[in-house]
Design a protein around this motif. Sequence first.
Motif, PDB file in Angstrom:
ATOM      1  N   ASP A 116       0.848  -1.195   0.000  1.00 37.43           N
ATOM      2  CA  ASP A 116       0.000   0.000   0.000  1.00 37.43           C
ATOM      3  C   ASP A 116       0.886   1.249   0.000  1.00 37.43           C
ATOM      4  OD1 ASP A 116      -1.718   2.126   0.522  1.00 37.43           O
ATOM      5  OD2 ASP A 116      -2.906   1.029   2.005  1.00 37.43           O
ATOM      6  N   ARG A 117       1.058   1.840  -1.168  1.00 41.32           N
ATOM      7  CA  ARG A 117       1.989   2.971  -1.277  1.00 41.32           C
ATOM      8  C   ARG A 117       1.561   4.155  -0.429  1.00 41.32           C
ATOM      9  NH1 ARG A 117       2.931   5.782  -7.027  1.00 41.32           N
ATOM     10  NH2 ARG A 117       0.966   6.793  -6.480  1.00 41.32           N
ATOM     11  N   LYS A 118       0.285   4.450  -0.428  1.00 44.66           N
ATOM     12  CA  LYS A 118      -0.183   5.599   0.342  1.00 44.66           C
ATOM     13  C   LYS A 118       0.077   5.397   1.832  1.00 44.66           C
ATOM     14  CE  LYS A 118      -4.081   8.815   0.474  1.00 44.66           C
ATOM     15  NZ  LYS A 118      -5.437   9.096  -0.074  1.00 44.66           N
ATOM     16  N   TRP A 119      -0.145   4.200   2.314  1.00 42.45           N
ATOM     17  CA  TRP A 119       0.148   3.908   3.721  1.00 42.45           C
ATOM     18  C   TRP A 119       1.644   4.043   3.989  1.00 42.45           C
ATOM     19  CZ3 TRP A 119       3.273   0.740   6.534  1.00 42.45           C
ATOM     20  CH2 TRP A 119       3.008   0.650   7.900  1.00 42.45           C
ATOM     21  N   ARG A 120       2.458   3.518   3.089  1.00 42.69           N
ATOM     22  CA  ARG A 120       3.915   3.608   3.274  1.00 42.69           C
ATOM     23  C   ARG A 120       4.358   5.065   3.375  1.00 42.69           C
ATOM     24  NH1 ARG A 120       4.255  -0.075  -1.323  1.00 42.69           N
ATOM     25  NH2 ARG A 120       5.327   1.576  -2.469  1.00 42.69           N
ATOM     26  N   LEU A 121       3.855   5.899   2.485  1.00 45.42           N
ATOM     27  CA  LEU A 121       4.264   7.299   2.487  1.00 45.42           C
ATOM     28  C   LEU A 121       3.885   7.996   3.782  1.00 45.42           C
ATOM     29  CD1 LEU A 121       3.369   8.411  -1.154  1.00 45.42           C
ATOM     30  CD2 LEU A 121       5.607   7.783  -0.249  1.00 45.42           C
ATOM     31  N   ASN A 122       2.789   7.596   4.377  1.00 44.43           N
ATOM     32  CA  ASN A 122       2.301   8.255   5.593  1.00 44.43           C
ATOM     33  C   ASN A 122       2.818   7.639   6.890  1.00 44.43           C
ATOM     34  OD1 ASN A 122       0.663  10.471   4.772  1.00 44.43           O
ATOM     35  ND2 ASN A 122      -0.932   9.048   4.120  1.00 44.43           N
ATOM     36  N   ASN A 123       3.584   6.549   6.796  1.00 44.29           N
ATOM     37  CA  ASN A 123       3.957   5.853   8.017  1.00 44.29           C
ATOM     38  C   ASN A 123       5.415   5.418   8.136  1.00 44.29           C
ATOM     39  OD1 ASN A 123       1.256   5.156   9.627  1.00 44.29           O
ATOM     40  ND2 ASN A 123       0.816   4.982   7.430  1.00 44.29           N
ATOM     41  N   LEU A 124       6.179   5.476   7.048  1.00 41.63           N
ATOM     42  CA  LEU A 124       7.522   4.904   7.095  1.00 41.63           C
ATOM     43  C   LEU A 124       8.662   5.913   7.091  1.00 41.63           C
ATOM     44  CD1 LEU A 124       7.249   1.864   4.639  1.00 41.63           C
ATOM     45  CD2 LEU A 124       6.963   1.899   7.133  1.00 41.63           C
ATOM     46  N   ALA A 184      15.566  10.547   5.378  1.00 40.42           N
ATOM     47  CA  ALA A 184      14.500   9.544   5.375  1.00 40.42           C
ATOM     48  C   ALA A 184      15.076   8.138   5.357  1.00 40.42           C
ATOM     49  CB  ALA A 184      13.584   9.767   4.173  1.00 40.42           C
ATOM     50  N   TRP A 185      16.118   7.918   4.568  1.00 39.18           N
ATOM     51  CA  TRP A 185      16.759   6.601   4.531  1.00 39.18           C
ATOM     52  C   TRP A 185      17.420   6.277   5.867  1.00 39.18           C
ATOM     53  CZ3 TRP A 185      17.226   1.899   2.894  1.00 39.18           C
ATOM     54  CH2 TRP A 185      18.376   1.176   3.189  1.00 39.18           C
ATOM     55  N   ASP A 186      18.169   7.199   6.411  1.00 42.39           N
ATOM     56  CA  ASP A 186      18.882   6.946   7.665  1.00 42.39           C
ATOM     57  C   ASP A 186      17.937   6.610   8.807  1.00 42.39           C
ATOM     58  OD1 ASP A 186      21.340   7.353   6.496  1.00 42.39           O
ATOM     59  OD2 ASP A 186      21.538   9.426   7.158  1.00 42.39           O
ATOM     60  N   ASN A 187      16.726   7.150   8.772  1.00 41.31           N
ATOM     61  CA  ASN A 187      15.776   6.959   9.868  1.00 41.31           C
ATOM     62  C   ASN A 187      14.676   5.951   9.541  1.00 41.31           C
ATOM     63  OD1 ASN A 187      16.398   9.093  12.141  1.00 41.31           O
ATOM     64  ND2 ASN A 187      16.733  10.140  10.188  1.00 41.31           N
ATOM     65  N   LEU A 188      14.890   5.177   8.495  1.00 43.02           N
ATOM     66  CA  LEU A 188      13.946   4.131   8.144  1.00 43.02           C
ATOM     67  C   LEU A 188      13.974   3.023   9.208  1.00 43.02           C
ATOM     68  CD1 LEU A 188      12.058   3.697   5.676  1.00 43.02           C
ATOM     69  CD2 LEU A 188      13.841   2.246   4.698  1.00 43.02           C
ATOM     70  N   HIS A 189      12.883   2.311   9.344  1.00 42.01           N
ATOM     71  CA  HIS A 189      12.795   1.220  10.313  1.00 42.01           C
ATOM     72  C   HIS A 189      13.948   0.229  10.098  1.00 42.01           C
ATOM     73  CE1 HIS A 189      11.223  -2.316  12.418  1.00 42.01           C
ATOM     74  NE2 HIS A 189      10.343  -1.510  13.006  1.00 42.01           N
ATOM     75  N   PRO A 190      14.643  -0.184  11.156  1.00 34.66           N
ATOM     76  CA  PRO A 190      15.800  -1.084  11.016  1.00 34.66           C
ATOM     77  C   PRO A 190      15.483  -2.367  10.247  1.00 34.66           C
ATOM     78  CG  PRO A 190      15.692  -0.214  13.232  1.00 34.66           C
ATOM     79  CD  PRO A 190      14.436   0.232  12.549  1.00 34.66           C
ATOM     80  N   TRP A 191      14.296  -2.908  10.423  1.00 37.66           N
ATOM     81  CA  TRP A 191      13.934  -4.134   9.701  1.00 37.66           C
ATOM     82  C   TRP A 191      13.887  -3.875   8.195  1.00 37.66           C
ATOM     83  CZ3 TRP A 191       9.454  -5.257   6.795  1.00 37.66           C
ATOM     84  CH2 TRP A 191       9.339  -6.591   6.388  1.00 37.66           C
ATOM     85  N   LEU A 192      13.350  -2.702   7.805  1.00 39.66           N
ATOM     86  CA  LEU A 192      13.294  -2.367   6.386  1.00 39.66           C
ATOM     87  C   LEU A 192      14.692  -2.122   5.820  1.00 39.66           C
ATOM     88  CD1 LEU A 192      10.177  -0.045   6.066  1.00 39.66           C
ATOM     89  CD2 LEU A 192      10.544  -2.219   4.887  1.00 39.66           C
TER      90      LEU A 192
END
Length: 241
Positions: free
Chosen positions: A12-20, A101-109
Amino acid sequence: MDEQTIQKHFSDRKWRLNNLYYIKDELGKKTLFRMNKVQEYLHDNLWFFNLIPKARQLGITTFFSILYLDQVLFKDNQTATIIAHTEKDMKKIFRNKIKFAWDNLHPWLKKKFGEPNTNTANELSFPNGSVISVALSSRSDTVQYLHVSEFGKICAKYPEKAEEIVTGAINAVHAGCMVSIESTAEGREGYFYEFVERAEKMRKQAIELTPLDFKIFFFPWHIDERYTLEGNSAFATEYQH
């Protein structure tokens, strides 16, 4: 946020943009990127070639920076380029929007995507073969995603650079790929003015767009809720129909 929640919404791209993705706000603080009404309207109405004349800063370049980063992360062998107005803006866009944004992405991702093969002052490339960069111009490989920031200013101040962007970057984008151009107006001449005039004429005449025609979006200053009295949203009356 746990892995299960991310996996549930992975497609879900829209969800990803608003949450990741995290960005720096106007005060330099880390904040979760959440689309404002202008950005959400853009997302829901995107065309292949998108033209956004604007009156104030509404987060357009931030939106496309996060959108294009998301696309290169979640799709293989994609190339995204953002062209900035000045070297200062180039560094700022890359550092405060894409790299942050990349540096602060979820560690699992981050582990799932893998460490970047290239991690420089203006480019990230990933093990899936995708690349995102910020530059002052672009005349090289074909890109799938191209964003030009403050193109009106580029046309007014650096006409040779504008010519190179049009002939070497925009014209190299194939049908089915995405181009986004945003800027405040800078006079009644130059490529940006011509693009706006042509796109607005097509909109008024209700001409069906091809994938290589620009779809125009215009967001005047008064739709920004920061300039609107509570309970009197201009955006709601002008764009939510």
